[in-house]
Write a protein that holds these residues in place. Structure first.
Motif, short mmCIF file in Angstrom:
data_model
loop_
_atom_site.label_atom_id
_atom_site.label_comp_id
_atom_site.label_asym_id
_atom_site.label_seq_id
_atom_site.Cartn_x
_atom_site.Cartn_y
_atom_site.Cartn_z
N LEU A 1 -3.58 12.94 -7.42
CA LEU A 1 -4.35 12.38 -6.51
C LEU A 1 -4.29 12.69 -5.23
O LEU A 1 -2.92 13.55 -4.79
N ALA A 2 -5.09 12.78 -4.19
CA ALA A 2 -5.13 13.24 -2.78
C ALA A 2 -5.78 12.24 -2.04
O ALA A 2 -6.14 11.05 -2.50
N LYS A 3 -6.25 12.85 -0.79
CA LYS A 3 -7.00 11.82 0.23
C LYS A 3 -8.30 12.21 0.42
O LYS A 3 -9.16 11.49 0.58
N ASP B 1 0.95 -1.18 -0.07
CA ASP B 1 -0.11 0.12 0.00
C ASP B 1 0.99 1.35 -0.13
O ASP B 1 1.06 1.94 -0.84
N CYS B 2 1.53 1.46 1.06
CA CYS B 2 2.46 2.74 1.23
C CYS B 2 3.60 2.15 0.96
O CYS B 2 4.59 1.60 1.77
N LEU C 1 -9.82 8.55 -1.04
CA LEU C 1 -9.23 9.37 -2.25
C LEU C 1 -9.88 10.38 -2.83
O LEU C 1 -11.01 10.75 -2.48
N ALA C 2 -9.05 11.30 -3.18
CA ALA C 2 -9.45 12.45 -3.80
C ALA C 2 -8.59 12.77 -5.16
O ALA C 2 -7.54 12.11 -5.37
N SER D 1 1.76 12.10 3.50
CA SER D 1 2.21 10.52 3.90
C SER D 1 1.23 9.67 3.04
O SER D 1 1.80 8.38 2.88
N PHE D 2 -0.03 9.74 2.90
CA PHE D 2 -0.74 8.72 2.34
C PHE D 2 -1.36 8.98 1.09
O PHE D 2 -2.16 8.46 0.63
#
Length: 414
Positions: free
Chosen positions: A113-115, A85-86, A265-266, A286-287
């Motif tokens: 992409l973002a969160k 994943d990370c 997710l964004a 970080s994610f």
């Protein structure tokens, strides 16, 4: 149907969490009946910590578009999780997802992409300012664009400097936009707008096509960036973009909620003219490059593209709206239903405080239907005709209970 387990968790949380729960998830703000804690979800149903099951018409406040635990999404998540994943570098799934977004969204030439939705709307403003070298941004009064100082609806800890370069207009009032743009002058960087007005505590308002076209023309004439906040509506109304049916395309769009069927997710998508500016800003976390949520997004968007999911969501929403209208009339209530049927809102006519509406949604909750009295609901592809009919049987009982309690109150007071 508040239970002992829920109450116990609430007491424990009050010791270790500010207010016990923060943000929009504080259920006591909108219901006296619904539980604070949810143990699980399956399809269009959720189950609380005491085993009570509800037909879900909030869909996790929007992210669940295919249903809780959708098998194809879950399979994609499990396969990616087995790989990682990370990681120290970016997973190849990011490229696949970005290609899919560009191929799906009409205006998109690139994607980042973002969160969270707030990440995406804030990045849009930053890109617009980087591209134009200007400062001023126009937003609709009362619109929700996230939870950081420039846009949060609660201003504790917010300074005037945080919003020094924001100005406001009235949604669907192009003259108010033009007036705000005139005030900004040659410092106007962007106009941000939602696909339709979905502020809380008021009727929803669809966008007037002339208003949408007017925003596009104004941005083109003044060299400003048109930003579409499609966080709440995106991938539920139209895969290509929520204003695509109106023939209006933005320069930048912010996406989240339904993009990955409940996984964090964004995304920001934009045109080639803004590619260089997007590459200049510092946007990371970080994610933000978590591969599992990206795999969930690929599975979700692919399913939406390759099936009639959006048509089924619309059909379910129309069936629900028609049924509620008929029930209200039979029981002698006048209701107002607004917004697209995929994201509906119901209130009782004249109930400007939403007091009667809350009583009805609590009656529905007591019968296993999860609704909200003043925030729009959400329909998903897991809502079948049978599910809608099941919900309508319960809401009919809720109307009947409200009729009885209303008569009882009249007898007591008169």
């Amino acid at each position: 149907m508040i239970n002992s387990i829920d109450a116990g968790l609430t007491k424990r949380a009050e010791i270790v969490v500010p207010k016990g729960i923060y943000g929009h998830m504080n259920v006591r703000d909108f219901s006296d009946v619904l539980p604070q804690y949810i143990a699980s979800g399956d399809g269009c149903r959720i189950t609380d910590t005491d085993g009570n099951t509800y037909l879900d018409f909030m869909c996790g406040w929007g992210p669940i578009v295919l249903g809780h635990g959708n098998p194809k999404v879950q399979q994609a998540v499990a396969e990616q999780l087995a790989k990682g994943d990370c990681l120290n570098g970016v997973s190849p799934i990011m490229v696949e997802l970005a290609e899919l977004l560009v191929d799906t969204i009409a205006h998109a030439d690139w994607a980042m992409l973002a969160k969270n939705g707030t990440d995406a709307t804030t990045a849009c403003l930053t890109i617009a300012r980087a591209a134009t070298g200007r400062r001023k941004v126009l937003a609709a009064k009362g619109a929700y664009h996230g939870a950081v100082p420039w846009c949060t609806p609660l201003t504790a800890g917010v300074t005037t400097e945080d919003r020094a370069h924001l100005d406001y207009y009235e949604f669907n009032d192009i003259e108010s936009v033009r007036a705000a743009a005139e005030r900004a002058g040659d410092d106007l960087a962007a106009i941000i707008v939602c696909p339709f007005r979905h502020d809380v505590h008021r009727d929803q308002e669809l966008a007037d096509p002339d208003f949408a076209r007017g925003l596009r023309e104004l941005c083109d004439r003044m060299g400003a960036v048109l930003i579409m906040d499609d966080v709440r509506c995106g991938f539920r109304l139209d895969l290509a973009g929520s204003w695509e049916p109106l023939g209006v395309r933005p320069d930048l769009s912010a996406w989240s909620k339904a993009i990955a069927n409940g996984h964090a997710l964004a995304a920001v998508t934009g045109t080639d003219a803004l590619r260089e500016a997007a590459g200049q800003i510092y946007a990371t976390g970080s994610f933000w490059f978590s591969a599992v949520s990206m795999a969930a997004a690929v599975a979700t968007i692919t399913e939406l593209r390759e099936t009639d999911s959006l048509e089924r969501i619309q059909r379910a929403g129309q069936r629900l709206r028609d049924g509620l209208d008929a029930q209200a009339a039979v029981h002698g209530f006048e209701v107002v239903q607004t917004g697209p049927v995929q994201m509906p809102l119901l209130r009782f006519a004249g109930d400007d405080t939403f007091t009667l509406t809350r009583r009805w949604t609590d009656e529905a909750a007591a019968r296993g239907v999860y609704l909200h009295p003043y925030h729009n609901w959400f329909l998903g592809a897991a809502h079948t005709d049978a599910d809608i009919d099941d919900a309508l049987e319960r809401t009919d009982d809720a109307f009947a209970a409200l009729t009885r309690s209303t008569k009882e109150r009249r007898l007591l007071t008169g």
